[in-house]
Design an enzyme around this catalytic site. Structure first.
Site, PDB file in Angstrom:
ATOM      1  N   ASN A  65     -10.131  -1.097   9.994  1.00 51.40           N
ATOM      2  CA  ASN A  65      -8.450  -0.199   9.251  1.00 51.40           C
ATOM      3  C   ASN A  65      -7.565   0.417  10.596  1.00 51.40           C
ATOM      4  O   ASN A  65      -8.361   1.761  10.749  1.00 51.40           O
ATOM      5  CB  ASN A  65      -8.468   0.450   8.126  1.00 51.40           C
ATOM      6  CG  ASN A  65      -9.426  -0.499   7.357  1.00 51.40           C
ATOM      7  OD1 ASN A  65      -8.680  -1.034   6.723  1.00 51.40           O
ATOM      8  ND2 ASN A  65     -10.817  -1.284   7.187  1.00 51.40           N
TER       9      ASN A  65
ATOM     10  N   ASP B 127     -15.324  -2.118   9.104  1.00 55.34           N
ATOM     11  CA  ASP B 127     -15.546  -1.815   7.288  1.00 55.34           C
ATOM     12  C   ASP B 127     -16.449  -2.913   7.669  1.00 55.34           C
ATOM     13  O   ASP B 127     -16.516  -3.946   8.110  1.00 55.34           O
ATOM     14  CB  ASP B 127     -15.516  -2.323   6.074  1.00 55.34           C
ATOM     15  CG  ASP B 127     -13.361  -1.589   5.899  1.00 55.34           C
ATOM     16  OD1 ASP B 127     -14.495   0.057   6.099  1.00 55.34           O
ATOM     17  OD2 ASP B 127     -12.817  -2.459   5.176  1.00 55.34           O
TER      18      ASP B 127
ATOM     19  N   GLU C 211       0.652  -1.232   0.291  1.00 56.01           N
ATOM     20  CA  GLU C 211       0.244  -0.201  -0.198  1.00 56.01           C
ATOM     21  C   GLU C 211       0.694   1.103  -0.102  1.00 56.01           C
ATOM     22  O   GLU C 211       0.227   1.836   0.205  1.00 56.01           O
ATOM     23  CB  GLU C 211      -0.480   0.062   0.925  1.00 56.01           C
ATOM     24  CG  GLU C 211      -1.834  -1.521   1.448  1.00 56.01           C
ATOM     25  CD  GLU C 211      -2.224  -1.397   2.110  1.00 56.01           C
ATOM     26  OE1 GLU C 211      -3.758  -0.236   2.181  1.00 56.01           O
ATOM     27  OE2 GLU C 211      -2.799  -2.079   3.168  1.00 56.01           O
TER      28      GLU C 211
ATOM     29  N   GLU D 149     -13.931  -5.643   8.642  1.00 50.18           N
ATOM     30  CA  GLU D 149     -12.226  -5.755   9.257  1.00 50.18           C
ATOM     31  C   GLU D 149     -12.317  -4.579   9.682  1.00 50.18           C
ATOM     32  O   GLU D 149     -13.406  -3.190   9.821  1.00 50.18           O
ATOM     33  CB  GLU D 149     -11.518  -5.983   8.098  1.00 50.18           C
ATOM     34  CG  GLU D 149     -11.213  -4.649   7.115  1.00 50.18           C
ATOM     35  CD  GLU D 149      -9.842  -4.602   5.842  1.00 50.18           C
ATOM     36  OE1 GLU D 149      -9.262  -5.215   6.241  1.00 50.18           O
ATOM     37  OE2 GLU D 149     -10.477  -5.561   5.053  1.00 50.18           O
TER      38      GLU D 149
ATOM     39  N   TYR E 180      -9.524   4.437  -5.133  1.00 44.66           N
ATOM     40  CA  TYR E 180      -8.297   4.728  -5.122  1.00 44.66           C
ATOM     41  C   TYR E 180      -8.457   5.986  -6.734  1.00 44.66           C
ATOM     42  O   TYR E 180      -7.322   6.659  -6.452  1.00 44.66           O
ATOM     43  CB  TYR E 180      -6.966   4.063  -5.354  1.00 44.66           C
ATOM     44  CG  TYR E 180      -6.760   3.549  -3.626  1.00 44.66           C
ATOM     45  CD1 TYR E 180      -7.204   4.508  -2.608  1.00 44.66           C
ATOM     46  CD2 TYR E 180      -6.793   2.087  -3.886  1.00 44.66           C
ATOM     47  CE1 TYR E 180      -7.155   3.658  -1.099  1.00 44.66           C
ATOM     48  CE2 TYR E 180      -6.791   2.064  -1.973  1.00 44.66           C
ATOM     49  CZ  TYR E 180      -7.226   2.260  -0.555  1.00 44.66           C
ATOM     50  OH  TYR E 180      -7.011   1.917   0.251  1.00 44.66           O
TER      51      TYR E 180
ATOM     52  N   ARG F   4     -11.118   3.188  11.501  1.00 45.50           N
ATOM     53  CA  ARG F   4     -12.009   2.826  10.093  1.00 45.50           C
ATOM     54  C   ARG F   4     -12.914   0.773  10.011  1.00 45.50           C
ATOM     55  O   ARG F   4     -12.053   0.454  10.389  1.00 45.50           O
ATOM     56  CB  ARG F   4     -12.001   3.093   8.607  1.00 45.50           C
ATOM     57  CG  ARG F   4     -13.401   3.248   7.643  1.00 45.50           C
ATOM     58  CD  ARG F   4     -13.031   3.327   6.789  1.00 45.50           C
ATOM     59  NE  ARG F   4     -12.660   2.254   5.830  1.00 45.50           N
ATOM     60  CZ  ARG F   4     -11.825   2.019   5.252  1.00 45.50           C
ATOM     61  NH1 ARG F   4     -10.807   2.880   5.077  1.00 45.50           N
ATOM     62  NH2 ARG F   4     -11.183   0.745   4.262  1.00 45.50           N
TER      63      ARG F   4
ATOM     64  N   SER G 272      -6.842  -2.896   1.528  1.00 52.10           N
ATOM     65  CA  SER G 272      -7.026  -1.518   0.411  1.00 52.10           C
ATOM     66  C   SER G 272      -7.324  -3.069  -0.875  1.00 52.10           C
ATOM     67  O   SER G 272      -6.953  -2.381  -1.891  1.00 52.10           O
ATOM     68  CB  SER G 272      -5.823  -1.187  -0.198  1.00 52.10           C
ATOM     69  OG  SER G 272      -5.496  -0.592   0.560  1.00 52.10           O
TER      70      SER G 272
ATOM     71  N   GLY H 199      -6.847   5.500   5.294  1.00 54.95           N
ATOM     72  CA  GLY H 199      -6.527   6.652   3.815  1.00 54.95           C
ATOM     73  C   GLY H 199      -6.861   8.064   4.146  1.00 54.95           C
ATOM     74  O   GLY H 199      -7.945   7.901   4.508  1.00 54.95           O
TER      75      GLY H 199
END
Length: 325
Positions: free
Chosen positions: A281, A265, A30, A279, A225, A263, A159, A285
């Site tokens: 994070n 998900d 990443e 998951e 992205y 974050r 990602s 980002g």
């Protein structure tokens, strides 16, 4: 959007932070996203008067720590194997006594491992799709046990790296071949058909959810992205459903031992409305396409203030100091 009670800022003086290293780049899969995130964070801090500078990767961070050149670190180094989300950077910073943003060693290492995160969630009764730890030798049998369609992915990547959605037995071998390009165990989980959502966490506050609607069928790396036609609906749900997903995300974040910001998900099954955790994070980002800044903006927190509030979590909390005085 009303209804969000954020604590008063811990500081309004950028000098309180001292010399801030913005840890970015690195050597994980990443890297490019991290460089983009890091540039945005660095610009925001400098715009607020913070003495911030870029540090690219863990070896450069080690040299800065040994030289005594950094007072605290804003960690925006994504991923693992040269990234900053697997607990290694956190342990290094703990050893030098340097404060840093985001989750500690335990929360970072646990959240990077999707299999063990699921085990923790299931142990406290939080919902996550059924799964198997798989190898190439038994992938067909395990897919049969779970029931197709399934998702095959590396347990330690983010990602959308190395992920395949498999709808028939013939696609399993190719999915495993892709996932095994990356280190660590493989995870196979039941595919939840429905809405993809995410919930940002800032301190003790779950931000408005975001429902992600890609133009294509899947929210893959390009949709995350590169594409400009992905829709982000915020809040992603309404009324009691929105309250439920925010409550679930905060519970999942805490159960995984996370802190500071991050974050979570989530998938929402289209036929039943049930929520399933995917998951956490721990260094999300901060690019123009990223989701935590979008959610914070919906809650009235602009990008520069968001970055400031993440960084100020490395300062002592005055309310806690008063409590123990």
């Amino acid at each position: 959007m009303s209804g969000f009670a954020f604590p008063a800022p811990r500081s309004s003086d950028p000098a309180d932070f001292g010399r801030v290293g913005v840890l970015l780049g690195g050597t994980s899969s990443e890297r490019e996203v991290s460089l983009d995130s890091g540039r945005n964070v660095l610009e925001a801090l400098q715009a607020r008067g913070v003495n911030a500078f870029a540090i690219d990767g863990i070896p450069a961070l080690s040299r800065a720590l040994v030289a005594g050149e950094v007072d605290r670190v804003f960690n925006i180094l994504h991923g693992h194997n040269g990234g900053g989300e697997d607990g290694i950077v956190q342990g290094l910073l703990e050893a030098f006594g340097v404060p840093y943003t985001g989750s500690d060693v335990l929360g970072s290492a646990l959240s990077m491992d999707k299999i063990r995160t699921k085990q923790v969630w299931l142990s406290v009764g939080l919902p996550t799709p059924k799964y198997r730890k798989v190898t190439a030798a038994d992938v067909h049998a395990q897919a049969a046990e779970l029931g197709l369609p399934v998702v095959v992915k590396p347990a330690n990547e983010g990602s959308s790296v190395g992920i395949s959605r498999v709808f028939d037995d013939a696609g399993l071998d190719e999915a495993v071949a892709l996932a095994t390009r990356y280190d660590g165990q493989l995870l196979m989980e039941q595919m939840v058909v429905g809405d993809e959502l995410t919930v940002g966490i800032l301190g003790d506050v779950a931000l408005p959810s975001i429902r992600i609607v890609p133009k294509g069928q899947w929210y893959d790396y390009d949709a995350k992205y590169k594409a400009d036609d992905t829709q982000y609906l915020c809040p992603g749900l309404d009324g009691a459903d929105e309250e439920a997903i925010r409550h679930l995300a905060l519970a999942a974040f805490r159960a995984a031992g996370c802190r500071g910001w991050g974050r979570v998900d989530v998938m929402r099954d289209r036929s039943t409305g049930r929520l399933f955790l995917l998951e956490v994070n721990t260094a999300p980002g901060m690019t123009s396409h990223s989701l935590v800044p979008k959610a914070a903006g919906q809650a009235g927190i602009g990008f520069e203030e968001l970055v400031w509030r993440v960084l100020e979590q490395t300062l002592a909390d005055p309310s806690q100091e008063n409590r123990h005085a």
